[in-house]
Design a protein around this motif. Structure first.
Motif, PDB file in Angstrom:
ATOM      1  N   GLN A  26       0.818  -1.212   0.000  1.00  0.00           N
ATOM      2  CA  GLN A  26       0.000   0.000   0.000  1.00  0.00           C
ATOM      3  C   GLN A  26       0.854   1.266   0.000  1.00  0.00           C
ATOM      4  OE1 GLN A  26      -2.954  -0.150   3.137  1.00  0.00           O
ATOM      5  NE2 GLN A  26      -3.439  -2.304   2.711  1.00  0.00           N
ATOM      6  N   GLU A  27       2.109   1.150   0.405  1.00  0.00           N
ATOM      7  CA  GLU A  27       3.005   2.305   0.400  1.00  0.00           C
ATOM      8  C   GLU A  27       3.475   2.671  -1.009  1.00  0.00           C
ATOM      9  OE1 GLU A  27       4.121   4.364   2.886  1.00  0.00           O
ATOM     10  OE2 GLU A  27       2.593   3.378   4.111  1.00  0.00           O
ATOM     11  N   GLN A  28       3.297   1.751  -1.952  1.00  0.00           N
ATOM     12  CA  GLN A  28       3.651   1.987  -3.362  1.00  0.00           C
ATOM     13  C   GLN A  28       5.116   2.418  -3.529  1.00  0.00           C
ATOM     14  OE1 GLN A  28       0.654   4.707  -4.849  1.00  0.00           O
ATOM     15  NE2 GLN A  28      -0.842   3.067  -5.074  1.00  0.00           N
ATOM     16  N   VAL A  29       6.008   1.736  -2.804  1.00  0.00           N
ATOM     17  CA  VAL A  29       7.439   2.010  -2.954  1.00  0.00           C
ATOM     18  C   VAL A  29       8.018   1.050  -3.994  1.00  0.00           C
ATOM     19  CG1 VAL A  29       7.733   2.925  -0.636  1.00  0.00           C
ATOM     20  CG2 VAL A  29       7.994   0.460  -1.027  1.00  0.00           C
ATOM     21  N   ASP A  30       9.252   1.356  -4.405  1.00  0.00           N
ATOM     22  CA  ASP A  30       9.895   0.564  -5.455  1.00  0.00           C
ATOM     23  C   ASP A  30      10.703  -0.607  -4.898  1.00  0.00           C
ATOM     24  OD1 ASP A  30       9.053   2.501  -7.484  1.00  0.00           O
ATOM     25  OD2 ASP A  30      10.557   3.816  -6.566  1.00  0.00           O
ATOM     26  N   LEU A  31      11.319  -0.398  -3.728  1.00  0.00           N
ATOM     27  CA  LEU A  31      12.187  -1.407  -3.125  1.00  0.00           C
ATOM     28  C   LEU A  31      11.858  -1.552  -1.649  1.00  0.00           C
ATOM     29  CD1 LEU A  31      15.675  -0.206  -4.474  1.00  0.00           C
ATOM     30  CD2 LEU A  31      14.078  -1.751  -5.611  1.00  0.00           C
ATOM     31  N   LEU A  32      12.231  -2.703  -1.094  1.00  0.00           N
ATOM     32  CA  LEU A  32      12.107  -2.949   0.343  1.00  0.00           C
ATOM     33  C   LEU A  32      13.340  -3.721   0.791  1.00  0.00           C
ATOM     34  CD1 LEU A  32       8.960  -3.993   2.284  1.00  0.00           C
ATOM     35  CD2 LEU A  32      11.075  -5.273   2.626  1.00  0.00           C
ATOM     36  N   ASP A  33      13.914  -3.306   1.921  1.00  0.00           N
ATOM     37  CA  ASP A  33      15.166  -3.921   2.384  1.00  0.00           C
ATOM     38  C   ASP A  33      15.085  -4.180   3.885  1.00  0.00           C
ATOM     39  OD1 ASP A  33      17.733  -4.851   2.590  1.00  0.00           O
ATOM     40  OD2 ASP A  33      18.701  -2.912   2.333  1.00  0.00           O
ATOM     41  N   LEU A  34      15.373  -5.417   4.280  1.00  0.00           N
ATOM     42  CA  LEU A  34      15.375  -5.816   5.694  1.00  0.00           C
ATOM     43  C   LEU A  34      16.722  -6.437   6.019  1.00  0.00           C
ATOM     44  CD1 LEU A  34      11.895  -7.617   5.791  1.00  0.00           C
ATOM     45  CD2 LEU A  34      12.370  -5.293   6.567  1.00  0.00           C
ATOM     46  N   HIS A  35      17.443  -5.885   6.977  1.00  0.00           N
ATOM     47  CA  HIS A  35      18.711  -6.451   7.407  1.00  0.00           C
ATOM     48  C   HIS A  35      19.181  -5.732   8.670  1.00  0.00           C
ATOM     49  CE1 HIS A  35      20.322  -2.858   5.372  1.00  0.00           C
ATOM     50  NE2 HIS A  35      21.379  -3.021   6.149  1.00  0.00           N
ATOM     51  N   PRO A  36      20.087  -6.345   9.435  1.00  0.00           N
ATOM     52  CA  PRO A  36      20.570  -7.732   9.368  1.00  0.00           C
ATOM     53  C   PRO A  36      19.620  -8.654  10.139  1.00  0.00           C
ATOM     54  CG  PRO A  36      21.756  -6.518  11.071  1.00  0.00           C
ATOM     55  CD  PRO A  36      20.781  -5.551  10.469  1.00  0.00           C
ATOM     56  N   LEU A  37      19.286  -9.764   9.525  1.00  0.00           N
ATOM     57  CA  LEU A  37      18.295 -10.693  10.069  1.00  0.00           C
ATOM     58  C   LEU A  37      18.953 -11.989  10.562  1.00  0.00           C
ATOM     59  CD1 LEU A  37      15.733 -10.369   7.140  1.00  0.00           C
ATOM     60  CD2 LEU A  37      15.547  -9.245   9.364  1.00  0.00           C
ATOM     61  N   ASP A  38      18.278 -12.611  11.529  1.00  0.00           N
ATOM     62  CA  ASP A  38      18.694 -13.926  12.015  1.00  0.00           C
ATOM     63  C   ASP A  38      18.127 -14.972  11.054  1.00  0.00           C
ATOM     64  OD1 ASP A  38      19.202 -16.291  13.303  1.00  0.00           O
ATOM     65  OD2 ASP A  38      18.062 -15.802  15.117  1.00  0.00           O
ATOM     66  N   ARG A  39      18.988 -15.525  10.243  1.00  0.00           N
ATOM     67  CA  ARG A  39      18.533 -16.468   9.219  1.00  0.00           C
ATOM     68  C   ARG A  39      17.997 -17.770   9.816  1.00  0.00           C
ATOM     69  NH1 ARG A  39      22.188 -18.725   4.175  1.00  0.00           N
ATOM     70  NH2 ARG A  39      20.636 -18.512   2.509  1.00  0.00           N
ATOM     71  N   GLU A  40      18.387 -18.061  11.063  1.00  0.00           N
ATOM     72  CA  GLU A  40      17.939 -19.289  11.713  1.00  0.00           C
ATOM     73  C   GLU A  40      16.583 -19.124  12.393  1.00  0.00           C
ATOM     74  OE1 GLU A  40      21.093 -20.246  14.378  1.00  0.00           O
ATOM     75  OE2 GLU A  40      22.600 -20.280  12.798  1.00  0.00           O
ATOM     76  N   SER A  41      16.094 -17.891  12.482  1.00  0.00           N
ATOM     77  CA  SER A  41      14.798 -17.643  13.105  1.00  0.00           C
ATOM     78  C   SER A  41      13.669 -18.050  12.163  1.00  0.00           C
ATOM     79  CB  SER A  41      14.668 -16.158  13.451  1.00  0.00           C
ATOM     80  OG  SER A  41      13.322 -15.822  13.738  1.00  0.00           O
ATOM     81  N   PRO A  42      12.576 -18.589  12.700  1.00  0.00           N
ATOM     82  CA  PRO A  42      11.439 -18.914  11.819  1.00  0.00           C
ATOM     83  C   PRO A  42      10.861 -17.674  11.150  1.00  0.00           C
ATOM     84  CG  PRO A  42      10.838 -19.121  14.156  1.00  0.00           C
ATOM     85  CD  PRO A  42      12.324 -18.983  14.096  1.00  0.00           C
ATOM     86  N   CYS A  43      11.080 -16.497  11.749  1.00  0.00           N
ATOM     87  CA  CYS A  43      10.555 -15.265  11.157  1.00  0.00           C
ATOM     88  C   CYS A  43      11.232 -14.937   9.831  1.00  0.00           C
ATOM     89  CB  CYS A  43      10.730 -14.097  12.129  1.00  0.00           C
ATOM     90  SG  CYS A  43       9.639 -14.184  13.562  1.00  0.00           S
ATOM     91  N   TYR A  44      12.458 -15.408   9.636  1.00  0.00           N
ATOM     92  CA  TYR A  44      13.170 -15.121   8.394  1.00  0.00           C
ATOM     93  C   TYR A  44      12.405 -15.697   7.202  1.00  0.00           C
ATOM     94  CZ  TYR A  44      17.021 -14.765   5.043  1.00  0.00           C
ATOM     95  OH  TYR A  44      17.789 -14.462   3.948  1.00  0.00           O
TER      96      TYR A  44
END
Length: 367
Positions: free
Chosen positions: A112-130
Motif C-alpha cells: 500500500q506504500e507503493q514504494v519501489d524497493l524494500l530492504d530488511l537487514h541484518p536478520l537472524d537467518r535461523e529464526s522462523p521469522c526469516y
C-alpha cells in the motif's frame, strides 16, 4: 485480522506493546527502548516512520520501517528496516505463535506504500521469522532475493564459571593477559571500573567519548546516539560499562549490554597512546568475569564482524543475512529488479564458465 500502519511508537495499543516486550526477551535490538533511542538520535523528528502491524486472535506482529528516497540510480523510493550500522540485529516484534497468514497480512501494508524497493537487514537467518518474512513478500507479489551481511561470533558457557572459561582460552591470549596485568599491577598506575548505573554514569559517558575520540575509529556521525544508549541501558538495567584508567587518564572503555542471560559486547575503544599496555584486552577479561560470575549469563555475543581476535574469545559462529525485495508493479522497481537479477545471473554464468575452463581436458585415444 486487524492490520494497521502507525507513524509513531508513542501511544501504541497494549497488544503491540506486549509484542515488543515479548520480542525484547529474544533480543535488545527488537525492543521499544532500542528503537526509541535509535529513532530519536539517528533519524530525528523528521523520520518517515512506518510501523507495519497485524493482530490476529492469538498472535500479533510489528515491523519498524522507514520510508526513504534511495541514493541508487533513478532514486527509487524504499521501505527499509529502522536500522543502520548501530543495529547488530533487526527483525519483527511479535507475541504468540508467528504464522504465515499473520506475516502476509503485515507485509500487505508494504504494498500500500507503493514504494519501489524494500530492504530488511541484518536478520537472524535461523529464526522462523526469516522464512515467514521472505515468503510473505513473495506472497504479496514482490520479487525477492537474499544476501549475506556479516558473521557473528558468540560464546556458549554451558554452566562454566569464569575460571573454567579462562582455561579454555588460547595460550597466547592467556599469556598476554597474565603478563600485561602483572606489569600494570607492578607499576601501580592503573585502575578499572565497571558500573551499571548511579551517580558516576555521566562521568563514564564523558570518559567513553574522550577515549573514542582518541582512538583509531571513525568519529561518530550521530553524537547523541551513544550517550542515549548508555542512559537507555542504565534505565533498563542492561548497562555494564567498563573503563580503564592509566595515571588517572581514561585509557580504554567498553559498553556491554546484559539482558535475559545474554551479554552483548557492543562497543570497544582505547586511546592509542596506551595500546602497548593491552588495557583493552585486560578490561575485556574483567568484564567477562563480571558478567559470567556475577550476572550468570549463559551466552556472550561479540555481535558484528569476523575479526580474527573475536575467535580467540568466542566459541561459535553464525551469520546475519538481508532480504531485498523489488516491486514489479512500479517502473523503477522493475528496472532495479532487472539490473539486480540480471547481474546475478551474469555472475553465475561467468563463474560456471571459469569452472568449466578449469576442468582437465579429456584425453583422446585413437581407435
Amino acid at each position: 485480522m486487524d492490520i494497521r500502519c502507525f507513524n509513531t511508537l508513542k501511544f501504541l495499543p497494549d497488544v503491540l506493546v506486549n509484542a515488543f516486550s515479548a520480542a525484547g526477551q529474544q533480543s535488545v535490538f527488537y525492543s521499544l527502548p532500542w528503537f526509541r533511542n535509535y529513532l530519536a538520535a539517528v533519524e530525528g523528528p523528521s523520520a518517515n516512520l512506518r510501523l507495519l502491524t497485524a493482530s490476529g486472535r492469538d498472535a500479533q506482529a510489528a515491523l519498524v520501517m522507514l520510508r526513504k528516497q534511495s541514493e541508487l540510480p533513478l532514486k527509487p523510493s524504499m521501505l527499509i528496516g529502522a536500522q543502520n550500522y548501530y543495529s547488530c540485529l533487526f527483525g519483527p516484534a511479535y507475541s504468540g505463535q508467528p504464522n504465515q497468514a499473520l506475516f502476509d497480512a503485515m507485509l500487505s501494508l508494504a504494498g500500500q506504500e507503493q514504494v519501489d524497493l524494500l530492504d530488511l537487514h541484518p536478520l537472524d537467518r535461523e529464526s522462523p521469522c526469516y522464512t515467514l518474512l521472505k515468503n510473505a513478500l513473495e506472497n504479496n507479489g514482490w520479487w525477492v532475493d537474499e544476501y549475506f551481511c556479516f558473521g557473528n561470533w558468540y560464546l556458549e558457557l554451558n554452566g562454566r564459571r569464569y575460571s573454567e572459561y579462562y582455561e579454555s582460552l588460547p595460550s597466547k591470549l592467556k599469556n598476554t593477559l597474565k603478563r600485561k596485568k602483572k606489569a600494570l599491577d607492578q607499576a601501580g598506575n592503573a585502575r578499572f571500573e565497571i558500573i551499571e548505573n548511579g551517580p558516576d554514569l555521566d562521568r563514564i559517558i564523558a570518559d567513553y567519548i574522550r577515549i573514542y575520540n582518541a582512538s583509531w575509529k571513525v568519529p561518530e556521525p550521530y553524537q547523541e546516539f551513544m550517550p542515549g544508549l548508555f542512559k537507555t541501558c542504565a534505565e533498563q538495567g542492561w548497562l555494564r560499562a567498563g573503563v580503564a584508567y592509566v595515571d588517572d587518564e581514561p585509557a580504554a572503555a567498553q559498553l556491554w549490554i546484559v539482558h535475559d542471560k545474554q551479554a552483548l559486547i557492543y562497543k570497544l575503544a582505547y586511546d592509542e597512546r596506551f595500546s602497548k599496555l593491552s588495557v583493552g584486552s585486560i578490561l575485556t577479561a574483567m568484564i567477562m568475569e563480571y558478567v559470567i560470575d556475577r550476572d550468570h549469563v549463559e551466552m556472550i555475543d561479540y555481535l558484528t564482524g569476523d575479526e580474527p581476535y573475536k575467535q580467540d574469545w568466542m566459541s561459535h559462529r553464525r551469520e546475519r543475512w538481508g532480504i531485498i525485495a523489488y516491486n514489479p508493479r512500479s517502473l523503477k522497481g522493475l528496472i532495479h529488479a532487472a539490473a539486480h537479477f540480471g547481474a546475478k545471473r551474469w555472475k553465475h554464468m561467468r563463474q560456471t564458465g571459469k569452472n568449466a575452463d578449469n576442468q582437465p581436458a579429456t584425453q583422446q585415444h585413437d581407435p
